[in-house]
Scaffold this active site. Structure first.
Site, PDB file in Angstrom:
ATOM      1  N   SER A 151      45.209  21.788  48.765  1.00  0.00           N
ATOM      2  CA  SER A 151      45.352  23.158  49.282  1.00  0.00           C
ATOM      3  C   SER A 151      44.157  23.616  50.123  1.00  0.00           C
ATOM      4  O   SER A 151      43.619  24.711  49.905  1.00  0.00           O
ATOM      5  CB  SER A 151      45.600  24.142  48.134  1.00  0.00           C
ATOM      6  OG  SER A 151      46.787  23.839  47.455  1.00  0.00           O
ATOM      7  N   ARG A 187      50.495  32.468  36.659  1.00  0.00           N
ATOM      8  CA  ARG A 187      51.484  31.997  35.682  1.00  0.00           C
ATOM      9  C   ARG A 187      51.055  32.342  34.256  1.00  0.00           C
ATOM     10  O   ARG A 187      51.862  32.691  33.409  1.00  0.00           O
ATOM     11  CB  ARG A 187      51.692  30.481  35.826  1.00  0.00           C
ATOM     12  CG  ARG A 187      52.683  30.128  36.927  1.00  0.00           C
ATOM     13  CD  ARG A 187      52.628  28.677  37.276  1.00  0.00           C
ATOM     14  NE  ARG A 187      51.452  28.370  38.072  1.00  0.00           N
ATOM     15  CZ  ARG A 187      50.975  27.148  38.257  1.00  0.00           C
ATOM     16  NH1 ARG A 187      51.561  26.112  37.671  1.00  0.00           N
ATOM     17  NH2 ARG A 187      49.927  26.958  39.019  1.00  0.00           N
ATOM     18  N   TRP A 188      49.739  32.232  34.017  1.00  0.00           N
ATOM     19  CA  TRP A 188      49.213  32.580  32.682  1.00  0.00           C
ATOM     20  C   TRP A 188      49.584  34.021  32.348  1.00  0.00           C
ATOM     21  O   TRP A 188      50.020  34.329  31.237  1.00  0.00           O
ATOM     22  CB  TRP A 188      47.693  32.392  32.676  1.00  0.00           C
ATOM     23  CG  TRP A 188      47.039  32.617  31.361  1.00  0.00           C
ATOM     24  CD1 TRP A 188      46.773  31.678  30.396  1.00  0.00           C
ATOM     25  CD2 TRP A 188      46.568  33.877  30.839  1.00  0.00           C
ATOM     26  NE1 TRP A 188      46.157  32.272  29.318  1.00  0.00           N
ATOM     27  CE2 TRP A 188      46.031  33.619  29.561  1.00  0.00           C
ATOM     28  CE3 TRP A 188      46.556  35.181  31.326  1.00  0.00           C
ATOM     29  CZ2 TRP A 188      45.467  34.626  28.776  1.00  0.00           C
ATOM     30  CZ3 TRP A 188      46.009  36.182  30.537  1.00  0.00           C
ATOM     31  CH2 TRP A 188      45.473  35.909  29.275  1.00  0.00           C
ATOM     32  N   LEU A 244      21.182  24.832  38.136  1.00  0.00           N
ATOM     33  CA  LEU A 244      22.583  24.616  38.540  1.00  0.00           C
ATOM     34  C   LEU A 244      22.823  25.366  39.844  1.00  0.00           C
ATOM     35  O   LEU A 244      22.467  26.538  39.956  1.00  0.00           O
ATOM     36  CB  LEU A 244      23.547  25.166  37.480  1.00  0.00           C
ATOM     37  CG  LEU A 244      25.031  25.164  37.869  1.00  0.00           C
ATOM     38  CD1 LEU A 244      25.612  23.751  37.794  1.00  0.00           C
ATOM     39  CD2 LEU A 244      25.847  26.081  36.959  1.00  0.00           C
ATOM     40  N   GLU A 259      36.477  11.693  43.222  1.00  0.00           N
ATOM     41  CA  GLU A 259      37.530  11.329  42.267  1.00  0.00           C
ATOM     42  C   GLU A 259      38.316  12.598  41.963  1.00  0.00           C
ATOM     43  O   GLU A 259      37.725  13.676  41.824  1.00  0.00           O
ATOM     44  CB  GLU A 259      36.906  10.771  40.976  1.00  0.00           C
ATOM     45  CG  GLU A 259      36.145   9.482  41.175  1.00  0.00           C
ATOM     46  CD  GLU A 259      37.035   8.352  41.694  1.00  0.00           C
ATOM     47  OE1 GLU A 259      38.224   8.309  41.344  1.00  0.00           O
ATOM     48  OE2 GLU A 259      36.523   7.506  42.469  1.00  0.00           O
ATOM     49  N   ASN A 307      46.277  31.207  37.238  1.00  0.00           N
ATOM     50  CA  ASN A 307      46.027  32.541  36.663  1.00  0.00           C
ATOM     51  C   ASN A 307      47.296  33.386  36.649  1.00  0.00           C
ATOM     52  O   ASN A 307      47.585  34.071  35.670  1.00  0.00           O
ATOM     53  CB  ASN A 307      44.985  33.304  37.496  1.00  0.00           C
ATOM     54  CG  ASN A 307      43.623  32.662  37.451  1.00  0.00           C
ATOM     55  OD1 ASN A 307      43.368  31.819  36.601  1.00  0.00           O
ATOM     56  ND2 ASN A 307      42.749  33.051  38.355  1.00  0.00           N
ATOM     57  N   ASP A 319      43.523  26.970  39.433  1.00  0.00           N
ATOM     58  CA  ASP A 319      44.898  27.419  39.680  1.00  0.00           C
ATOM     59  C   ASP A 319      45.608  27.752  38.363  1.00  0.00           C
ATOM     60  O   ASP A 319      45.357  27.109  37.338  1.00  0.00           O
ATOM     61  CB  ASP A 319      45.656  26.303  40.427  1.00  0.00           C
ATOM     62  CG  ASP A 319      46.943  26.818  41.028  1.00  0.00           C
ATOM     63  OD1 ASP A 319      47.105  28.047  41.176  1.00  0.00           O
ATOM     64  OD2 ASP A 319      47.814  25.984  41.359  1.00  0.00           O
ATOM     65  N   GLU A 367      43.953  31.522  53.023  1.00  0.00           N
ATOM     66  CA  GLU A 367      45.389  31.838  53.023  1.00  0.00           C
ATOM     67  C   GLU A 367      45.752  32.900  51.977  1.00  0.00           C
ATOM     68  O   GLU A 367      46.861  33.437  51.998  1.00  0.00           O
ATOM     69  CB  GLU A 367      46.213  30.566  52.744  1.00  0.00           C
ATOM     70  CG  GLU A 367      46.180  29.528  53.868  1.00  0.00           C
ATOM     71  CD  GLU A 367      44.870  28.745  53.950  1.00  0.00           C
ATOM     72  OE1 GLU A 367      44.201  28.567  52.905  1.00  0.00           O
ATOM     73  OE2 GLU A 367      44.486  28.335  55.073  1.00  0.00           O
ATOM     74  N   HIS A 422      43.825  36.844  36.599  1.00  0.00           N
ATOM     75  CA  HIS A 422      42.574  36.596  37.319  1.00  0.00           C
ATOM     76  C   HIS A 422      41.366  37.030  36.475  1.00  0.00           C
ATOM     77  O   HIS A 422      40.329  36.366  36.482  1.00  0.00           O
ATOM     78  CB  HIS A 422      42.576  37.316  38.669  1.00  0.00           C
ATOM     79  CG  HIS A 422      43.621  36.791  39.610  1.00  0.00           C
ATOM     80  ND1 HIS A 422      43.817  35.441  39.834  1.00  0.00           N
ATOM     81  CD2 HIS A 422      44.541  37.420  40.391  1.00  0.00           C
ATOM     82  CE1 HIS A 422      44.808  35.265  40.697  1.00  0.00           C
ATOM     83  NE2 HIS A 422      45.266  36.450  41.042  1.00  0.00           N
ATOM     84  N   ARG A 467      41.707  19.970  39.638  1.00  0.00           N
ATOM     85  CA  ARG A 467      42.642  21.063  39.920  1.00  0.00           C
ATOM     86  C   ARG A 467      43.431  21.341  38.655  1.00  0.00           C
ATOM     87  O   ARG A 467      44.035  20.430  38.075  1.00  0.00           O
ATOM     88  CB  ARG A 467      43.593  20.714  41.063  1.00  0.00           C
ATOM     89  CG  ARG A 467      44.543  21.892  41.325  1.00  0.00           C
ATOM     90  CD  ARG A 467      45.475  21.699  42.480  1.00  0.00           C
ATOM     91  NE  ARG A 467      46.253  22.930  42.669  1.00  0.00           N
ATOM     92  CZ  ARG A 467      46.553  23.453  43.851  1.00  0.00           C
ATOM     93  NH1 ARG A 467      46.152  22.855  44.946  1.00  0.00           N
ATOM     94  NH2 ARG A 467      47.251  24.560  43.929  1.00  0.00           N
ATOM     95  N   ARG A 485      49.576  40.023  37.401  1.00  0.00           N
ATOM     96  CA  ARG A 485      48.836  38.833  37.831  1.00  0.00           C
ATOM     97  C   ARG A 485      47.324  39.039  37.750  1.00  0.00           C
ATOM     98  O   ARG A 485      46.563  38.111  37.447  1.00  0.00           O
ATOM     99  CB  ARG A 485      49.233  38.454  39.259  1.00  0.00           C
ATOM    100  CG  ARG A 485      50.667  37.958  39.376  1.00  0.00           C
ATOM    101  CD  ARG A 485      51.018  37.675  40.832  1.00  0.00           C
ATOM    102  NE  ARG A 485      50.122  36.698  41.410  1.00  0.00           N
ATOM    103  CZ  ARG A 485      50.271  35.374  41.286  1.00  0.00           C
ATOM    104  NH1 ARG A 485      51.282  34.880  40.632  1.00  0.00           N
ATOM    105  NH2 ARG A 485      49.408  34.551  41.841  1.00  0.00           N
TER     106      ARG A 485
HETATM  107  C1  FPP Z   1      44.783  30.715  41.766  1.00  0.00           C
HETATM  108  O1  FPP Z   1      45.706  30.998  40.735  1.00  0.00           O
HETATM  109  C2  FPP Z   1      43.598  31.527  41.558  1.00  0.00           C
HETATM  110  C3  FPP Z   1      43.078  32.391  42.467  1.00  0.00           C
HETATM  111  C4  FPP Z   1      43.669  32.601  43.798  1.00  0.00           C
HETATM  112  C5  FPP Z   1      41.901  33.203  42.150  1.00  0.00           C
HETATM  113  C6  FPP Z   1      40.841  32.515  41.354  1.00  0.00           C
HETATM  114  C7  FPP Z   1      39.965  33.529  40.737  1.00  0.00           C
HETATM  115  C8  FPP Z   1      39.401  33.431  39.514  1.00  0.00           C
HETATM  116  C9  FPP Z   1      39.501  32.264  38.649  1.00  0.00           C
HETATM  117  C10 FPP Z   1      38.604  34.520  38.963  1.00  0.00           C
HETATM  118  C11 FPP Z   1      37.200  34.441  39.401  1.00  0.00           C
HETATM  119  C12 FPP Z   1      37.152  35.260  40.577  1.00  0.00           C
HETATM  120  C13 FPP Z   1      36.102  35.485  41.346  1.00  0.00           C
HETATM  121  C14 FPP Z   1      36.327  36.452  42.405  1.00  0.00           C
HETATM  122  C15 FPP Z   1      34.769  34.837  41.201  1.00  0.00           C
HETATM  123  P1  FPP Z   1      47.131  31.577  41.146  1.00  0.00           P
HETATM  124  O2  FPP Z   1      47.015  33.063  41.199  1.00  0.00           O
HETATM  125  O3  FPP Z   1      47.597  30.948  42.413  1.00  0.00           O
HETATM  126  O4  FPP Z   1      48.015  31.147  39.939  1.00  0.00           O
HETATM  127  P2  FPP Z   1      49.572  30.781  39.982  1.00  0.00           P
HETATM  128  O5  FPP Z   1      49.699  29.476  40.734  1.00  0.00           O
HETATM  129  O6  FPP Z   1      49.907  30.627  38.526  1.00  0.00           O
HETATM  130  O7  FPP Z   1      50.280  31.919  40.625  1.00  0.00           O
END
Ligand code: FPP
Length: 238
Positions: free
Chosen positions: A180, A15-16, A122, A191, A13, A11, A58, A28, A172, A24
């Site tokens: 979630s 905000r980053w 792995l 854990e 991406n 979680d 979702e 990702h 997380r 956004r």
């Molecule tokens: C949640 O961050 C992240 C996602 C919904 C996507 C996760 C995807 C990746 C890490 C890239 C790898 C992707 C694939 C397809 C293998 P968020 O967007 O909810 O962040 P936020 O809470 O800051 O808005």
């Protein structure tokens, strides 16, 4: 002891990216880099199974361009990452509802799974169009359709994650303190480790912090501490 199965809610991406005035999707894409680094780190540390939450049931509710961007990111990752995963001895599994994905993407997922099927160093489970409730419901429905009794064992066997042991450690990132809809059934004795780092900033040091914290936890599975203490020659070892 190193956890054998680590599962991660990646979680933060969005905000980053927003912090950097970027779209956004740029977050990702950076999240993909972070995932690559995390796979490498798990290989180096002898983790047997890594499960990541890439797209939830979702997430379809997000803006259309973000949804299509995530689909494209997965499609392009298949081409780019599979050769390296093959070399590294990683086996890919995509876990989630395939209906709803394009035919092309579905075919790509199947091919990637087939290409890496002989690997065992792995196991990498990518949860995509996945939800814990979906998995429990689809397992129950498939047992009902076969006229089989619903028990803990039969449900477990019918679930999309039945090919791996339950996660030892669920991480997380992004500072939120919830699951979630991730691995609801399998999380029973995991854990939990919550990191304030946004997923693109999650690195080896933070993974090691999570593993170190895990090793300090006492996993009692409903027993008492005394029952867990190792016994030598009939005497409890301090
Ligand atoms: C949640 O961050 C992240 C996602 C919904 C996507 C996760 C995807 C990746 C890490 C890239 C790898 C992707 C694939 C397809 C293998 P968020 O967007 O909810 O962040 P936020 O809470 O800051 O808005």
């Amino acid at each position: 002891m190193t956890p054998q199965h680590i599962a991660i809610v990646m979680d933060g991406n969005g905000r980053w990216a927003t912090k950097r005035f970027l779209p956004r999707l740029a977050g990702h894409r950076q999240g993909m880099e972070s995932l690559r680094r995390c796979i490498r780190a798990c290989l180096d540390r002898g983790v047997a199974v890594l499960t990541v939450f890439a797209f939830s049931s979702e997430n379809w509710n997000r803006p259309a361009d973000e949804v299509s961007g995530l689909m494209e990111l997965l499609a392009s990752a298949l081409g780019k990452e599979v050769p390296q995963l093959l070399k590294d001895g990683a086996r890919l599994h995509f876990v989630g509802e395939r209906a709803g994905l394009s035919d092309k993407l579905r075919k790509g997922l199947e091919q990637a799974e087939l290409a890496t099927a002989a690997n065992s160093r792995l196991i990498l489970n990518v949860c995509f169009n996945y939800g814990g409730r979906w998995d429990i419901a689809q397992a129950a429905a498939s047992l009902a359709a076969q006229g089989r009794a619903i028990t803990e064992v039969s449900l477990h066997q019918a679930m999309a994650m039945s090919h791996v042991p339950d996660p030892d450690l669920i991480i997380r990132t992004g500072g939120e303190l919830r699951l979630s809809n991730f691995l609801l059934w399998q999380a029973a004795y995991a854990e939990l480790f919550f990191s304030d780092k946004l997923w693109p900033d999650f690195d080896e040091a933070e993974l090691d912090r999570a593993i170190a914290e895990f090793t300090r936890r006492e996993r009692r599975y409903g027993k008492t501490s005394d029952q867990l203490a190792p016994v030598a020659n009939g005497q409890k070892v301090a």
